[in-house]
Design a protein around this motif. Structure first.
Motif, PDB file in Angstrom:
ATOM      1  N   TYR A 210      -0.833   5.252   4.697  1.00  0.00           N
ATOM      2  CA  TYR A 210      -2.084   4.929   4.007  1.00  0.00           C
ATOM      3  C   TYR A 210      -1.868   4.237   2.657  1.00  0.00           C
ATOM      4  O   TYR A 210      -2.558   3.240   2.373  1.00  0.00           O
ATOM      5  N   PRO A 211      -0.940   4.703   1.823  1.00  0.00           N
ATOM      6  CA  PRO A 211      -0.765   4.012   0.534  1.00  0.00           C
ATOM      7  C   PRO A 211      -0.403   2.529   0.698  1.00  0.00           C
ATOM      8  O   PRO A 211      -0.914   1.680  -0.033  1.00  0.00           O
ATOM      9  N   THR A 212       0.436   2.229   1.663  1.00  0.00           N
ATOM     10  CA  THR A 212       0.814   0.836   1.899  1.00  0.00           C
ATOM     11  C   THR A 212      -0.359   0.047   2.460  1.00  0.00           C
ATOM     12  O   THR A 212      -0.611  -1.090   2.055  1.00  0.00           O
ATOM     13  N   TYR A 213      -1.070   0.649   3.406  1.00  0.00           N
ATOM     14  CA  TYR A 213      -2.204  -0.034   4.024  1.00  0.00           C
ATOM     15  C   TYR A 213      -3.330  -0.293   3.028  1.00  0.00           C
ATOM     16  O   TYR A 213      -4.035  -1.292   3.130  1.00  0.00           O
ATOM     17  N   LYS A 214      -3.540   0.608   2.090  1.00  0.00           N
ATOM     18  CA  LYS A 214      -4.631   0.459   1.125  1.00  0.00           C
ATOM     19  C   LYS A 214      -4.179  -0.200  -0.179  1.00  0.00           C
ATOM     20  O   LYS A 214      -4.974  -0.335  -1.098  1.00  0.00           O
ATOM     21  N   SER A 215      -2.929  -0.627  -0.260  1.00  0.00           N
ATOM     22  CA  SER A 215      -2.426  -1.194  -1.510  1.00  0.00           C
ATOM     23  C   SER A 215      -3.183  -2.453  -1.931  1.00  0.00           C
ATOM     24  O   SER A 215      -3.277  -2.750  -3.114  1.00  0.00           O
ATOM     25  N   ASP A 216      -3.728  -3.169  -0.960  1.00  0.00           N
ATOM     26  CA  ASP A 216      -4.507  -4.358  -1.297  1.00  0.00           C
ATOM     27  C   ASP A 216      -6.003  -4.059  -1.389  1.00  0.00           C
ATOM     28  O   ASP A 216      -6.822  -4.956  -1.512  1.00  0.00           O
ATOM     29  N   GLY A 217      -6.356  -2.768  -1.311  1.00  0.00           N
ATOM     30  CA  GLY A 217      -7.747  -2.361  -1.429  1.00  0.00           C
ATOM     31  C   GLY A 217      -8.515  -2.359  -0.122  1.00  0.00           C
ATOM     32  O   GLY A 217      -9.683  -1.999  -0.086  1.00  0.00           O
ATOM     33  N   ASP A 218      -7.852  -2.760   0.967  1.00  0.00           N
ATOM     34  CA  ASP A 218      -8.531  -2.845   2.257  1.00  0.00           C
ATOM     35  C   ASP A 218      -7.542  -2.516   3.367  1.00  0.00           C
ATOM     36  O   ASP A 218      -6.369  -2.883   3.297  1.00  0.00           O
ATOM     37  N   MET A 219      -8.019  -1.818   4.392  1.00  0.00           N
ATOM     38  CA  MET A 219      -7.182  -1.572   5.548  1.00  0.00           C
ATOM     39  C   MET A 219      -7.650  -2.505   6.663  1.00  0.00           C
ATOM     40  O   MET A 219      -8.768  -2.372   7.165  1.00  0.00           O
ATOM     41  N   SER A 220      -6.791  -3.437   7.033  1.00  0.00           N
ATOM     42  CA  SER A 220      -7.159  -4.413   8.055  1.00  0.00           C
ATOM     43  C   SER A 220      -7.086  -3.795   9.446  1.00  0.00           C
ATOM     44  O   SER A 220      -6.502  -2.729   9.647  1.00  0.00           O
ATOM     45  N   SER A 221      -7.659  -4.482  10.409  1.00  0.00           N
ATOM     46  CA  SER A 221      -7.603  -3.997  11.792  1.00  0.00           C
ATOM     47  C   SER A 221      -6.177  -4.017  12.313  1.00  0.00           C
ATOM     48  O   SER A 221      -5.810  -3.190  13.149  1.00  0.00           O
ATOM     49  N   LEU A 222      -5.343  -4.925  11.835  1.00  0.00           N
ATOM     50  CA  LEU A 222      -3.938  -4.948  12.240  1.00  0.00           C
ATOM     51  C   LEU A 222      -3.192  -3.718  11.720  1.00  0.00           C
ATOM     52  O   LEU A 222      -2.374  -3.132  12.428  1.00  0.00           O
ATOM     53  N   GLU A 223      -3.483  -3.342  10.485  1.00  0.00           N
ATOM     54  CA  GLU A 223      -2.866  -2.135   9.924  1.00  0.00           C
ATOM     55  C   GLU A 223      -3.349  -0.898  10.676  1.00  0.00           C
ATOM     56  O   GLU A 223      -2.552  -0.015  11.009  1.00  0.00           O
ATOM     57  N   PHE A 224      -4.628  -0.849  10.953  1.00  0.00           N
ATOM     58  CA  PHE A 224      -5.204   0.268  11.699  1.00  0.00           C
ATOM     59  C   PHE A 224      -4.542   0.388  13.073  1.00  0.00           C
ATOM     60  O   PHE A 224      -4.118   1.469  13.486  1.00  0.00           O
ATOM     61  N   ALA A 225      -4.434  -0.730  13.778  1.00  0.00           N
ATOM     62  CA  ALA A 225      -3.838  -0.726  15.119  1.00  0.00           C
ATOM     63  C   ALA A 225      -2.362  -0.361  15.072  1.00  0.00           C
ATOM     64  O   ALA A 225      -1.859   0.306  15.987  1.00  0.00           O
ATOM     65  N   SER A 226      -1.665  -0.758  14.023  1.00  0.00           N
ATOM     66  CA  SER A 226      -0.242  -0.458  13.921  1.00  0.00           C
ATOM     67  C   SER A 226       0.035   1.037  13.935  1.00  0.00           C
ATOM     68  O   SER A 226       1.049   1.486  14.460  1.00  0.00           O
TER      69      SER A 226
END
Length: 134
Positions: A90-106
């Motif tokens: 989660y910290p890496t995924y939200k580091s840009d302020g948004d969790m993309s669908s690619l991050e979610f799927a990963s």
């Protein structure tokens, strides 16, 4: 495959399902010209596989001693996976302020594959326990 004990069957299918899932995941990313190994995809598959294996092994080990609590232990295992998600991903995924669908799927593609197998094999384990107690 019924000659193999339940944990061996689980580990074999876990490896097979995750390898196929990973291959399809990477193939889809490649076909859409997206980065293949971004979003911690390898770490996600490895962490989910290890957690699923450990959780199922513990459930199997304590299946007779704690058979009335297996459902709660199973849910605790799912909770543990979410803790790992929030600590490792989660910290890496939200580091840009948004969790993309690619991050979610990963994370959630291997999570769901593992969850399906864990559920199926835990159910099978409980059925075997019930059949052996008759």
């Amino acid at each position: 495959m019924s000659k193999l004990n339940l944990p061996t069957q689980f580990f074999f299918l876990l490896a097979l399902v995750l390898l196929v899932s990973f291959g399809v995941h990477i193939l889809i990313l490649s076909s859409k010209d997206l980065p293949l190994f971004d979003n911690l995809v390898i770490r996600s598959y490895v962490v989910n596989a290890l957690l699923a294996a450990i959780i199922f092994l513990l459930l199997y080990r304590f299946r007779e001693k704690l058979k009335n609590q297996i459902g709660f232990l199973f849910m605790g295992g799912s909770f543990l996976k979410f803790i790992f998600f929030f600590l490792l991903f989660y910290p890496t995924y939200k580091s840009d302020g948004d969790m993309s669908s690619l991050e979610f799927a990963s994370f959630f593609v291997p999570y769901l594959a593992c969850l399906f197998l864990e559920t199926f094999f835990t159910s099978k384990m409980l059925k075997n326990l019930e059949d052996s107690s008759k």
